[in-house]
Design a protein around this motif. Structure first.
Motif, PDB file in Angstrom:
ATOM      1  N   HIS A 296      20.082 -14.263  -7.305  1.00 12.07           N
ATOM      2  CA  HIS A 296      20.163 -13.231  -8.269  1.00 12.07           C
ATOM      3  C   HIS A 296      19.269 -11.995  -7.688  1.00 12.07           C
ATOM      4  N   ASP A 297      19.464 -10.950  -7.937  1.00  9.85           N
ATOM      5  CA  ASP A 297      18.574  -9.997  -7.523  1.00  9.85           C
ATOM      6  C   ASP A 297      17.624  -9.832  -8.766  1.00  9.85           C
ATOM      7  N   GLU A 298      17.358  -8.565  -9.336  1.00 11.93           N
ATOM      8  CA  GLU A 298      16.297  -8.043 -10.440  1.00 11.93           C
ATOM      9  C   GLU A 298      16.847  -8.537 -11.805  1.00 11.93           C
ATOM     10  N   ASP A 299      18.156  -8.764 -11.934  1.00  5.45           N
ATOM     11  CA  ASP A 299      18.610  -9.326 -13.164  1.00  5.45           C
ATOM     12  C   ASP A 299      18.850 -10.687 -12.853  1.00  5.45           C
ATOM     13  N   SER A 300      18.092 -11.622 -13.528  1.00  9.18           N
ATOM     14  CA  SER A 300      17.933 -13.138 -13.605  1.00  9.18           C
ATOM     15  C   SER A 300      18.451 -13.813 -14.678  1.00  9.18           C
ATOM     16  N   ARG A 301      18.918 -12.842 -15.667  1.00  3.81           N
ATOM     17  CA  ARG A 301      19.449 -13.689 -17.036  1.00  3.81           C
ATOM     18  C   ARG A 301      20.406 -14.740 -16.867  1.00  3.81           C
ATOM     19  N   LEU A 302      21.571 -14.680 -16.301  1.00  3.11           N
ATOM     20  CA  LEU A 302      22.376 -15.732 -15.968  1.00  3.11           C
ATOM     21  C   LEU A 302      21.839 -16.921 -15.069  1.00  3.11           C
TER      22      LEU A 302
ATOM     23  N   GLY B 125      18.342 -15.194   0.080  1.00  3.32           N
ATOM     24  CA  GLY B 125      17.737 -14.414  -1.252  1.00  3.32           C
ATOM     25  C   GLY B 125      17.977 -12.743  -1.096  1.00  3.32           C
ATOM     26  N   PRO B 126      17.534 -11.930  -2.126  1.00  3.82           N
ATOM     27  CA  PRO B 126      17.728 -10.289  -2.076  1.00  3.82           C
ATOM     28  C   PRO B 126      17.288 -10.112  -0.850  1.00  3.82           C
ATOM     29  N   GLU B 127      16.298 -10.665  -0.205  1.00  4.12           N
ATOM     30  CA  GLU B 127      15.256  -9.965   1.118  1.00  4.12           C
ATOM     31  C   GLU B 127      16.618  -9.806   2.330  1.00  4.12           C
ATOM     32  N   ASP B 128      17.426 -10.698   2.115  1.00  7.49           N
ATOM     33  CA  ASP B 128      18.419 -11.153   3.220  1.00  7.49           C
ATOM     34  C   ASP B 128      19.678 -10.315   3.038  1.00  7.49           C
ATOM     35  N   GLY B 129      19.499  -9.443   2.075  1.00  8.51           N
ATOM     36  CA  GLY B 129      20.834  -8.462   1.951  1.00  8.51           C
ATOM     37  C   GLY B 129      22.135  -8.775   1.346  1.00  8.51           C
ATOM     38  N   VAL B 130      22.035 -10.368   0.799  1.00  7.07           N
ATOM     39  CA  VAL B 130      23.325 -10.814   0.355  1.00  7.07           C
ATOM     40  C   VAL B 130      23.680 -10.568  -1.228  1.00  7.07           C
ATOM     41  N   THR B 131      22.993  -9.652  -1.830  1.00 11.72           N
ATOM     42  CA  THR B 131      23.093  -9.473  -3.048  1.00 11.72           C
ATOM     43  C   THR B 131      23.764  -8.150  -3.438  1.00 11.72           C
TER      44      THR B 131
ATOM     45  N   SER C 227      25.351  -1.177   6.583  1.00 14.03           N
ATOM     46  CA  SER C 227      24.512  -2.333   7.177  1.00 14.03           C
ATOM     47  C   SER C 227      25.127  -2.572   8.508  1.00 14.03           C
ATOM     48  N   PRO C 228      24.428  -3.072   9.453  1.00  9.22           N
ATOM     49  CA  PRO C 228      24.955  -3.644  10.687  1.00  9.22           C
ATOM     50  C   PRO C 228      25.788  -4.981  10.408  1.00  9.22           C
ATOM     51  N   GLY C 229      25.278  -5.618   9.338  1.00 11.56           N
ATOM     52  CA  GLY C 229      26.132  -7.069   9.195  1.00 11.56           C
ATOM     53  C   GLY C 229      27.381  -6.849   8.623  1.00 11.56           C
ATOM     54  N   ALA C 230      27.579  -5.331   8.109  1.00  8.36           N
ATOM     55  CA  ALA C 230      29.320  -5.137   7.773  1.00  8.36           C
ATOM     56  C   ALA C 230      30.132  -5.387   8.739  1.00  8.36           C
ATOM     57  N   MET C 231      29.895  -5.056  10.168  1.00  2.00           N
ATOM     58  CA  MET C 231      30.785  -5.496  11.053  1.00  2.00           C
ATOM     59  C   MET C 231      29.830  -5.957  12.219  1.00  2.00           C
ATOM     60  N   PRO C 232      29.342  -7.348  12.020  1.00  2.04           N
ATOM     61  CA  PRO C 232      28.474  -7.832  13.146  1.00  2.04           C
ATOM     62  C   PRO C 232      28.717  -7.803  14.348  1.00  2.04           C
ATOM     63  N   GLU C 233      27.889  -7.649  15.524  1.00  2.00           N
ATOM     64  CA  GLU C 233      28.097  -7.788  16.771  1.00  2.00           C
ATOM     65  C   GLU C 233      27.920  -9.225  17.135  1.00  2.00           C
ATOM     66  N   THR C 234      26.934  -9.845  16.430  1.00  6.58           N
ATOM     67  CA  THR C 234      26.492 -11.270  16.554  1.00  6.58           C
ATOM     68  C   THR C 234      26.541 -11.754  15.481  1.00  6.58           C
ATOM     69  N   SER C 235      26.898 -13.197  15.167  1.00  7.36           N
ATOM     70  CA  SER C 235      26.784 -14.037  14.008  1.00  7.36           C
ATOM     71  C   SER C 235      26.538 -15.507  14.741  1.00  7.36           C
ATOM     72  N   GLU C 236      25.079 -15.877  14.226  1.00  8.00           N
ATOM     73  CA  GLU C 236      24.330 -17.174  14.611  1.00  8.00           C
ATOM     74  C   GLU C 236      24.548 -16.889  16.083  1.00  8.00           C
ATOM     75  N   ILE C 237      25.171 -18.006  16.911  1.00 12.27           N
ATOM     76  CA  ILE C 237      25.200 -18.175  18.088  1.00 12.27           C
ATOM     77  C   ILE C 237      26.247 -17.290  19.098  1.00 12.27           C
ATOM     78  N   TYR C 238      27.038 -16.829  18.218  1.00  2.00           N
ATOM     79  CA  TYR C 238      28.323 -16.084  18.945  1.00  2.00           C
ATOM     80  C   TYR C 238      28.016 -14.610  18.980  1.00  2.00           C
ATOM     81  N   ALA C 239      28.146 -14.125  20.185  1.00  2.00           N
ATOM     82  CA  ALA C 239      28.300 -12.372  20.260  1.00  2.00           C
ATOM     83  C   ALA C 239      29.904 -12.416  19.913  1.00  2.00           C
ATOM     84  N   ILE C 240      30.002 -11.263  19.209  1.00  2.00           N
ATOM     85  CA  ILE C 240      31.470 -10.779  19.015  1.00  2.00           C
ATOM     86  C   ILE C 240      31.919  -9.596  19.736  1.00  2.00           C
TER      87      ILE C 240
END
Length: 230
Positions: free
Chosen positions: A147-153, A176-182, A69-82
């Motif tokens: 949650h992702d596909e498993d919503s039991r809890l 949500g899952p579509e943002d790659g956060v799960t 994922s590009p977000g693993a070591m991001p070059e930008t985060s919100e308003i900041y270039a890194i």
């Protein structure tokens, strides 16, 4: 219960300096999830739950993202270039992955494996916080149950929150899952058939000891009720 806090710290490994960022950025939500570790520790103590947390900033490696994922070591985060993350070589990316991502998730795998060897299954709960204003837009949600596909809890926690609505609580918000956060939920929960949930708390609500204590007590009750109802 196995509590996980991927964004617990704003500390940078000394060899990376400040990544070319000003101090205000290194203390902000782009570097860590303020308050998340304190809430997780309180829940861990109250419920006798094992807590695994990352000791270094997500600016070096975001352990809730896979190495691809590009977000693993991001070059930008919100308003900041890194600057320190710009144009990393394959070797540099691999070195960070091996140093931070691999041992972090291996530790979680080991706990799950050891518990299963004793005939015990885990419940995976990841703890995060989010900023009340993002890209200039206010967020009304105060507590997100993700949650992702498993919503039991997650389903049970949302039901429990509706019975005692202390905070404005929503499903799969502000992400949500579509943002790659799960990623962690998929890696350790879904892949093992274990119940799992991701908790997102608006960080202005847990900016001090009082707010952290109130939130931890509330989440503890939601989790206990949700697990007792299984």
């Amino acid at each position: 219960m196995l509590l996980v806090c991927e964004h617990a710290s704003k500390t940078l490994p000394i060899q990376f300096g400040d990544l070319g960022l000003p101090g205000e950025a290194l203390s902000s939500h782009i570097a860590w999830d303020p308050g998340a570790l304190s809430v997780a520790r309180s829940i861990s103590d109250a419920l006798d739950a094992t807590l695994v947390y990352q000791r270094f900033s997500r600016l070096i490696y975001d352990c809730n993202r896979p190495p691809s994922s590009p977000g693993a070591m991001p070059e930008t985060s919100e308003i900041y270039a890194i600057p320190g993350n710009k144009d990393l070589t394959a070797e540099e990316r691999l070195a960070r992955t091996d140093a931070l991502y691999v041992p972090f998730h291996d530790a979680i795998r080991g706990l799950i494996r050891d518990r299963r060897a004793r005939g015990q299954d885990s419940v995976i709960v990841t703890m995060h916080s989010f900023t009340p204003i993002y890209h200039g837009r206010e967020r009304a949600v105060e507590l997100g149950i993700l949650h992702d596909e498993d919503s039991r809890l997650a389903d049970r926690m949302l039901d429990a929150a509706a019975e005692a609505p202390l905070y404005r609580t929503e499903r799969n918000q502000p992400y949500g899952p579509e943002d790659g956060v799960t990623h962690t939920l998929i890696l350790h929960g879904l892949s093992n058939g274990l119940r799992n949930v991701m908790i997102e708390v608006r960080n202005d609500l847990i900016a001090d000891d009082v707010g952290q204590g109130v939130m931890a007590d509330y989440l503890k009750r939601l989790l206990q009720q949700s697990l007792d109802d299984r």
